[in-house]
Each structure stands twice: as structure tokens, then as C-alpha cells.
Design a protein around this motif. Structure first.
Motif, mmCIF file in Angstrom:
data_model
loop_
_atom_site.group_PDB
_atom_site.id
_atom_site.type_symbol
_atom_site.label_atom_id
_atom_site.label_comp_id
_atom_site.label_asym_id
_atom_site.label_seq_id
_atom_site.Cartn_x
_atom_site.Cartn_y
_atom_site.Cartn_z
ATOM 1 N N ALA A 43 0.841 -1.200 0.000
ATOM 2 C CA ALA A 43 0.000 0.000 0.000
ATOM 3 C C ALA A 43 0.874 1.247 0.000
ATOM 4 C CB ALA A 43 -0.921 0.008 1.216
ATOM 5 N N TYR A 44 0.669 2.123 -0.989
ATOM 6 C CA TYR A 44 1.380 3.401 -0.995
ATOM 7 C C TYR A 44 0.490 4.550 -0.547
ATOM 8 C CZ TYR A 44 -0.837 4.340 -5.580
ATOM 9 O OH TYR A 44 -1.734 4.562 -6.602
ATOM 10 N N ALA A 45 -0.806 4.286 -0.390
ATOM 11 C CA ALA A 45 -1.776 5.245 0.147
ATOM 12 C C ALA A 45 -2.921 4.421 0.710
ATOM 13 C CB ALA A 45 -2.244 6.212 -0.940
ATOM 14 N N THR A 46 -3.950 5.099 1.210
ATOM 15 C CA THR A 46 -5.012 4.394 1.925
ATOM 16 C C THR A 46 -6.267 4.178 1.095
ATOM 17 O OG1 THR A 46 -5.814 6.498 2.826
ATOM 18 C CG2 THR A 46 -4.209 5.274 4.146
ATOM 19 N N ARG A 47 -6.341 4.724 -0.108
ATOM 20 C CA ARG A 47 -7.555 4.610 -0.914
ATOM 21 C C ARG A 47 -7.594 3.301 -1.700
ATOM 22 N NH1 ARG A 47 -10.560 9.258 -1.417
ATOM 23 N NH2 ARG A 47 -9.609 11.199 -0.673
ATOM 24 N N HIS A 48 -8.763 3.029 -2.262
ATOM 25 C CA HIS A 48 -8.953 1.883 -3.133
ATOM 26 C C HIS A 48 -7.994 1.949 -4.314
ATOM 27 C CE1 HIS A 48 -10.908 -1.145 -5.562
ATOM 28 N NE2 HIS A 48 -11.233 -0.268 -6.496
ATOM 29 N N ARG A 49 -7.392 0.823 -4.666
ATOM 30 C CA ARG A 49 -6.483 0.666 -5.800
ATOM 31 C C ARG A 49 -5.125 1.328 -5.587
ATOM 32 N NH1 ARG A 49 -7.908 -1.254 -10.729
ATOM 33 N NH2 ARG A 49 -6.311 0.050 -11.683
ATOM 34 N N THR A 50 -4.826 1.835 -4.423
ATOM 35 C CA THR A 50 -3.524 2.488 -4.229
ATOM 36 C C THR A 50 -2.521 1.492 -3.641
ATOM 37 O OG1 THR A 50 -4.306 3.397 -2.110
ATOM 38 C CG2 THR A 50 -4.440 4.817 -4.047
ATOM 39 N N LYS A 51 -2.229 0.473 -4.453
ATOM 40 C CA LYS A 51 -1.225 -0.527 -4.099
ATOM 41 C C LYS A 51 -0.251 -0.693 -5.255
ATOM 42 C CE LYS A 51 -3.960 -3.182 -0.785
ATOM 43 N NZ LYS A 51 -4.470 -4.529 -0.398
ATOM 44 N N LEU A 52 0.898 -1.244 -4.941
ATOM 45 C CA LEU A 52 1.925 -1.461 -5.960
ATOM 46 C C LEU A 52 2.650 -2.768 -5.706
ATOM 47 C CD1 LEU A 52 4.806 -0.748 -4.373
ATOM 48 C CD2 LEU A 52 4.068 1.596 -4.797
ATOM 49 N N ASP A 53 3.332 -3.251 -6.740
ATOM 50 C CA ASP A 53 4.195 -4.430 -6.651
ATOM 51 C C ASP A 53 5.621 -4.016 -6.971
ATOM 52 O OD1 ASP A 53 1.881 -5.910 -6.214
ATOM 53 O OD2 ASP A 53 1.737 -6.582 -8.308
ATOM 54 N N VAL A 54 6.563 -4.598 -6.265
ATOM 55 C CA VAL A 54 7.983 -4.340 -6.477
ATOM 56 C C VAL A 54 8.643 -5.604 -7.011
ATOM 57 C CG1 VAL A 54 10.176 -3.734 -5.386
ATOM 58 C CG2 VAL A 54 8.060 -2.599 -4.653
ATOM 59 N N TYR A 55 9.330 -5.474 -8.135
ATOM 60 C CA TYR A 55 10.018 -6.595 -8.768
ATOM 61 C C TYR A 55 11.524 -6.356 -8.656
ATOM 62 C CZ TYR A 55 5.477 -7.689 -10.897
ATOM 63 O OH TYR A 55 4.156 -7.999 -11.107
ATOM 64 N N VAL A 56 12.186 -7.158 -7.803
ATOM 65 C CA VAL A 56 13.611 -6.989 -7.549
ATOM 66 C C VAL A 56 14.394 -7.982 -8.406
ATOM 67 C CG1 VAL A 56 15.434 -7.026 -5.810
ATOM 68 C CG2 VAL A 56 13.111 -6.309 -5.173
ATOM 69 N N ARG A 82 -2.221 -3.690 -12.316
ATOM 70 C CA ARG A 82 -0.776 -3.830 -12.224
ATOM 71 C C ARG A 82 -0.323 -5.262 -12.483
ATOM 72 N NH1 ARG A 82 -2.726 -3.850 -7.005
ATOM 73 N NH2 ARG A 82 -1.791 -5.355 -5.549
ATOM 74 N N GLY A 83 -1.149 -6.245 -12.117
ATOM 75 C CA GLY A 83 -0.766 -7.624 -12.306
ATOM 76 C C GLY A 83 -0.627 -8.039 -13.756
ATOM 77 N N ASP A 84 -1.260 -7.293 -14.660
ATOM 78 C CA ASP A 84 -1.179 -7.618 -16.085
ATOM 79 C C ASP A 84 0.191 -7.317 -16.676
ATOM 80 O OD1 ASP A 84 -3.811 -8.416 -16.133
ATOM 81 O OD2 ASP A 84 -4.582 -6.502 -16.862
ATOM 82 N N ILE A 101 5.424 -1.412 -10.203
ATOM 83 C CA ILE A 101 4.218 -1.271 -11.016
ATOM 84 C C ILE A 101 3.068 -0.931 -10.083
ATOM 85 C CG2 ILE A 101 2.664 -2.336 -12.678
ATOM 86 C CD1 ILE A 101 4.899 -4.118 -13.575
ATOM 87 N N ALA A 102 2.466 0.228 -10.317
ATOM 88 C CA ALA A 102 1.453 0.754 -9.406
ATOM 89 C C ALA A 102 0.081 0.801 -10.063
ATOM 90 C CB ALA A 102 1.850 2.160 -8.945
ATOM 91 N N ASP A 103 -0.931 0.416 -9.312
ATOM 92 C CA ASP A 103 -2.299 0.723 -9.704
ATOM 93 C C ASP A 103 -2.607 2.166 -9.351
ATOM 94 O OD1 ASP A 103 -3.266 -1.623 -10.864
ATOM 95 O OD2 ASP A 103 -3.832 -2.493 -8.932
ATOM 96 N N TYR A 104 -3.622 2.710 -9.996
ATOM 97 C CA TYR A 104 -4.133 4.041 -9.661
ATOM 98 C C TYR A 104 -5.623 4.038 -9.946
ATOM 99 C CZ TYR A 104 -3.283 4.552 -14.735
ATOM 100 O OH TYR A 104 -3.254 4.372 -16.093
ATOM 101 N N ARG A 105 -6.351 4.910 -9.282
ATOM 102 C CA ARG A 105 -7.813 4.931 -9.459
ATOM 103 C C ARG A 105 -8.182 5.337 -10.889
ATOM 104 N NH1 ARG A 105 -9.572 8.892 -4.986
ATOM 105 N NH2 ARG A 105 -7.460 9.652 -5.435
ATOM 106 N N LYS A 121 1.809 9.830 -5.534
ATOM 107 C CA LYS A 121 2.030 9.177 -4.244
ATOM 108 C C LYS A 121 2.814 7.880 -4.406
ATOM 109 C CE LYS A 121 -1.967 11.141 -1.827
ATOM 110 N NZ LYS A 121 -3.283 10.862 -1.197
ATOM 111 N N ALA A 122 2.566 7.161 -5.497
ATOM 112 C CA ALA A 122 3.319 5.933 -5.743
ATOM 113 C C ALA A 122 4.799 6.233 -5.966
ATOM 114 C CB ALA A 122 2.734 5.198 -6.950
ATOM 115 N N VAL A 123 5.083 7.286 -6.702
ATOM 116 C CA VAL A 123 6.478 7.667 -6.936
ATOM 117 C C VAL A 123 7.116 8.176 -5.643
ATOM 118 C CG1 VAL A 123 8.000 9.244 -8.194
ATOM 119 C CG2 VAL A 123 6.119 8.102 -9.388
ATOM 120 N N ALA A 124 6.378 8.971 -4.879
ATOM 121 C CA ALA A 124 6.918 9.469 -3.612
ATOM 122 C C ALA A 124 7.236 8.310 -2.668
ATOM 123 C CB ALA A 124 5.930 10.430 -2.969
ATOM 124 N N TRP A 125 6.350 7.307 -2.632
ATOM 125 C CA TRP A 125 6.629 6.107 -1.823
ATOM 126 C C TRP A 125 7.924 5.457 -2.288
ATOM 127 C CZ3 TRP A 125 7.780 1.147 -2.887
ATOM 128 C CH2 TRP A 125 7.778 0.242 -1.834
#
Length: 295
Positions: A43-56, A82-84, A101-105, A121-125
Motif C-alpha cells: 500500500a502506498y496510500a489508503t484509498r482503493h487501488r492504491t497498491k503497488l508491486d515491487v520486482y527486484v 498492475r498484475g497484467d 508497477i502501481a495501480d491508480y484509481r 504518491k506511488a512515486v513518492a513512496w
């Protein structure tokens, strides 16, 4: 039929599931996941769809910290997940580059500028926290395809969005836009019209209007036959304006693809169709002060 033509036919068949700017599980299924470790649902914020995946990447390009690409997908700000796009992260992992890879509303839940607020917010995170995932916060790039290219461009060029999230465009090493819309008023695409409040467009919505001499270096890629986003009006014109402002820009034209294929060719078996999946990592590594380019 030649072996090359057979491969081409197979590539086209794999793209039958692509609609508009979205991808399907088919592209991910065609791509190996062995080059990265995925950290999902952050989660990079608290709203719906504000999650991301990190690929190392399993092998980091630049010592003990990898350059970082934050990727935003397209879909006319109406669709996408983002999963696509794990195949994009897999392509970067081959070169030792970490991908976020971040989702956004999306519309109709939100309209402009809410998806930019989320993207910022995803970039700031990422700038704050990617060091905990072996990413280098001093080597962060934003990237997008189609509508995601718009998001990336706006974050890099219009300081309002990153500053609103507690960051700055000057913290970015560069931005990458593939088939992005940067100068598209009045809007013709019916799916995009309500997103930007047609016909009452808010001021300042066009990325091309925010170019300054302080803009980060850019990579702009386009398919010359793109029928969805005019390549000359958007990509070529953006490159010209950046150069006029003395901003370093790498502009690449690719032929014999399409709007969705420009990102689809990042999938493993399709990479032979175009150099773009190597050109973008080369830009990241060169501008990220990393001279190693893993084949």
C-alpha cells in the motif's frame, strides 16, 4: 513458411487477447519469472487501488543497488491492473533494473486529476522506501505506456503533482513515454472525454505545456503507424519541445508494430519484433550512471 514468419504468426496470435491499451495473462505466461523476486500488494496510500508491486532483479545492474523504473500502464484511464504487466518487470529484470508497477484509481470512480495524485504518491513512496528493496532512490525513473505515458510525463514535467506528495521532479533521473498523449485537446476519443471533463477542460492538463529547461531527461518511443495516439502531434512534437529547451531527449521511432504492441514486445518471445525493449533499459542504465548493460 520461413521460421521467422512462423514466429511472427505466433506473436500475432498471442496478441489476439490484447484490447486497447490493456494486456492479458497470455503475455505474462509467455515470459519467464525467474529473473526477479516479486513483493506484492504494498500500500502506498489508503484509498482503493492504491497498491503497488515491487520486482527486484536477482542480479542487480549497478552493484548492491539497482536503478528503479516506476511503470504506469495505459487503458484510457478507464481500465488496467498492475498484475497484467509483470512481463514489463521481467524485461527490466534481465538488465538488472528494479521495477515498481502501481495501480491508480480509474474512471468512473475518479476523473482528472485524481489519478495523477495517486501516481505521484506511488512515486513518492518509491523515492522514500525503495532502498529497503535493494533499489537506489537516487536512480528513479518514471515510465508509462499510452495513458500511463501521460501520467509519467505529467509527474516529470509538472511539479504540482510530486510536490503535493512530498517529492520533486528533480529527484527523478528521467522519464520514459511510449505512445503517450502529450498534446491531445480537443479530445476525440469518447472514452477519454469524461475523464477530462469534456468540453470544460481544466487548465494545465497537457504535458507539452509544462516543458522547461529543468525538465528531467526523456526517452520518447513511438510506433510510426499508431492509429490511436497521433505519433507526430504527441511524441515527435514533445521531443522537439524538449530539445528546444535544451533537455536531453532520446527519441525513437519504431515501425511495423501498433499502439498495444509497442509495450507488448517487452514480453519474452516477442522481443525480437523490436529494439524498444533493449533501447529503454539502455537509456535507464546510461542516465542512471550505470555503465553495465546485461544481455
Amino acid at each position: 513458411m520461413s521460421a521467422r514468419m512462423l514466429r511472427f504468426a505466433a506473436a500475432l496470435s498471442s496478441l489476439l487477447a490484447i484490447s486497447g491499451c490493456s494486456t492479458t495473462d497470455a503475455l505474462n505466461a509467455l515470459t519467464s519469472s525467474g529473473d526477479y523476486t516479486r513483493h506484492a500488494d504494498i500500500a502506498y496510500a489508503t484509498r482503493h487501488r492504491t497498491k503497488l508491486d515491487v520486482y527486484v532483479p536477482r542480479v542487480l545492474a549497478c552493484g548492491d543497488k539497482a536503478p528503479v523504473v516506476v511503470f504506469f500502464y495505459g487503458g484510457t484511464w478507464n481500465t488496467g491492473s498492475r498484475g497484467d504487466y509483470a512481463f514489463v518487470a521481467a524485461s527490466f529484470a534481465r538488465h538488472g533494473i528494479l521495477t515498481v508497477i502501481a495501480d491508480y484509481r480509474l474512471y468512473p470512480e475518479v476523473t482528472y486529476p485524481d489519478f495523477l495524485v495517486d501516481s505521484a504518491k506511488a512515486v513518492a513512496w518509491t523515492l522514500r522506501g525503495i532502498g529497503g528493496y535493494q533499489g537506489d532512490p537516487a536512480r528513479v525513473f518514471v515510465m508509462g505506456h499510452s495513458a500511463g505515458g501521460y501520467n509519467a510525463a505529467m509527474l516529470a514535467l509538472d511539479a504540482r503533482w510530486l510536490e503535493g506528495a512530498g517529492a520533486r521532479p528533480s529527484q527523478l533521473r528521467g522519464w520514459i513515454g511510449l505512445a503517450g498523449p502529450y498534446d491531445f485537446l480537443p479530445i476525440e476519443n469518447p472514452d477519454a472525454k469524461p475523464v477530462f471533463h469534456h468540453p470544460n477542460y481544466p487548465a494545465g492538463t497537457q504535458p507539452i505545456d509544462h516543458v522547461t529547461s529543468q525538465s528531467p531527461p526523456a526517452f520518447i518511443g513511438v510506433d510510426t503507424g499508431d492509429r490511436l495516439v497521433n505519433p507526430q502531434r504527441n511524441s515527435a512534437q514533445m521531443a522537439q519541445k524538449l530539445r528546444a529547451a535544451n533537455v536531453p531527449v532520446t527519441y525513437r521511432e519504431y515501425g511495423h508494430l501498433s499502439h498495444p504492441l509497442l509495450i507488448g514486445v517487452f514480453a519474452g518471445p516477442l522481443r525480437w519484433l523490436s529494439e524498444v525493449s533493449d533501447d529503454v533499459p539502455e537509456f535507464v542504465l546510461a542516465n542512471g550512471a550505470c555503465t553495465t548493460f546485461n544481455e
